[in-house]
Every structure is written in C-alpha cells, then in structure tokens.
Design an enzyme around this catalytic site. Sequence first.
Site, short mmCIF file in Angstrom:
data_model
loop_
_atom_site.label_atom_id
_atom_site.label_comp_id
_atom_site.label_asym_id
_atom_site.label_seq_id
_atom_site.Cartn_x
_atom_site.Cartn_y
_atom_site.Cartn_z
N SER A 141 40.70 44.20 38.11
CA SER A 141 41.50 43.06 38.39
C SER A 141 41.73 42.40 37.31
O SER A 141 40.66 42.25 36.43
CB SER A 141 41.30 42.31 39.62
OG SER A 141 42.24 41.23 39.41
N TYR A 154 34.87 37.39 43.94
CA TYR A 154 35.89 38.42 43.62
C TYR A 154 35.81 38.65 42.41
O TYR A 154 35.64 39.99 41.91
CB TYR A 154 37.17 38.06 44.06
CG TYR A 154 38.41 38.92 44.02
CD1 TYR A 154 38.33 40.02 44.86
CD2 TYR A 154 39.13 39.16 42.86
CE1 TYR A 154 39.24 41.18 44.89
CE2 TYR A 154 40.13 40.10 42.72
CZ TYR A 154 40.16 40.90 43.60
OH TYR A 154 41.22 41.99 43.71
N ALA A 156 33.53 38.18 39.99
CA ALA A 156 32.09 38.97 39.65
C ALA A 156 32.22 40.41 40.07
O ALA A 156 31.87 41.32 39.13
CB ALA A 156 30.95 38.16 40.37
#
Length: 248
Positions: A141, A154, A156
């Site tokens: 992402s 998230y 990480a």
Amino acid sequence: MRLMDKVCVITGGASGIGKAAALLFASEGARVAACDLSDEGLKELAIEGDGLAGAIDTYKLNVTDRDAVAKTIREIMDKYGQIDVLVNNAGIIKDALLPKMTEEQWDAVINVNLKGVFNMTQAVAPYMREKGKGSIINTSSVVGLWGNPGQSNYSATKAGVIAMAKTWAKELSHKGAQIRVNAVCPGFVMTPILETVPEKILDMMKAKTMLGRIGKPEEIAKVYLFLASDDSSYITGQVIVADGGLVM
C-alpha cells in the site's frame, strides 16, 4: 490468453482486489485457487467465475494458520501438479492512533498482513524452486511507503511485505532460478472497506489524487496480471505504485 495453463493462488480472493484478480486471471486462461475466509464470498466468486476461459477453485483458508496453509497448498499441488503464481492479497485493518491502539489490534493486523504473507510464501516457494520458475506478488500500500495516522500496525505490515518481496527476490533467484517477487502499492481503491466510508471523506480522498477519482479493483488487478504473466519476465524486486497520482 496471457495466463493459459498457469496455476495461480490468490489469498483474499473473495472480495475487492483479490476477487477482481481471480476473475481476470481466469478470463486469461489461468486455473485459479482463490483462498478466503468468507463462505458467502467464495460461493459468489465461484458463480461469477463459471464459464470463464480458465477455472476458479475456492478454498476456505485462514492465512495465519500454518497447518491449514500447508494442507491447502498440498491439495492444490495434488490437483494441478504446479503453482506458477502466488498473490499475497489477504489483509485486514484495525485502525487506532498510537495511544489508543490495543495489543489485540496490533497482533491481529500483524498476524494476517505480515505473518500470513510469510506463511503462504514459505509453503509455495519450494514448489516454485523445484520448477525453477514462478511469480510472487505481495500486496502492499502507499501507506507502507509514506505512513498514515492511525495505522501504525497496517503501515508496518505494508512496509514489511515490501522488504520481504525484495529479500525473496534475492533468495529465490539463487542459481539462476526464474522466480520473480514484486510488491504492488495501491492507493485509494473502492474495496468493501471504502464502501462504508462517508461521501464527504471519499471526496477528500479524490481531491488528494491527481486523477481526481477513487481507483477500481479491476485496475489494480491488471497490474497483478502484468506481474503474473510472462510480459514481466525481467522484472523482480520492484515496487509498483498504482495510486492515481496520490503520492508524487
């Protein structure tokens, strides 16, 4: 047919980008093993995939369960005798700002988004090494590149799957093996998660994106298709950002 006779495993394959990829891959001739926890989603996928050039088999799977992962991969190998593509797409969010994030929120996201990717790749990689060829795609992402408030867990994991992709690209190409590993970083995409977001917030997201709109799952699936196919035979260890110009 860009994936004719290829066997492709896709996690999180019953919704959002994973579902779009499963349908697209099957339309390009692949035999798709779609893995997900949603019984309803898997049933719908099977119905929608009926009649495509390839085929879609569905498997209920929790990627955090190492024994279940190993069993499912063995079943796929027993049926098809090969796995050519692995798309590590399964992921969850449990957002909270740093002071309020609980251990449960942290562990749940780490287990699915990071450990789940490790579990799947560790199970599939030996078969690809045996064949000497394959493509592994990790769904990251833009948050994994630039961070985002409220998403320590998230971000990480999404940074972690990029690091694993680069590491595995080096490891799995040992002795000339044609096993490619890449990561894809989507921006704002209209998945089931975003469908619950208020219109006002969606408008803010659009305003931040150069193309002025939210992405479609099918648009990201086409990036996966490129990386899964032989069209990308000389691309490995790379991070491809598909965010409509969100981060420039």
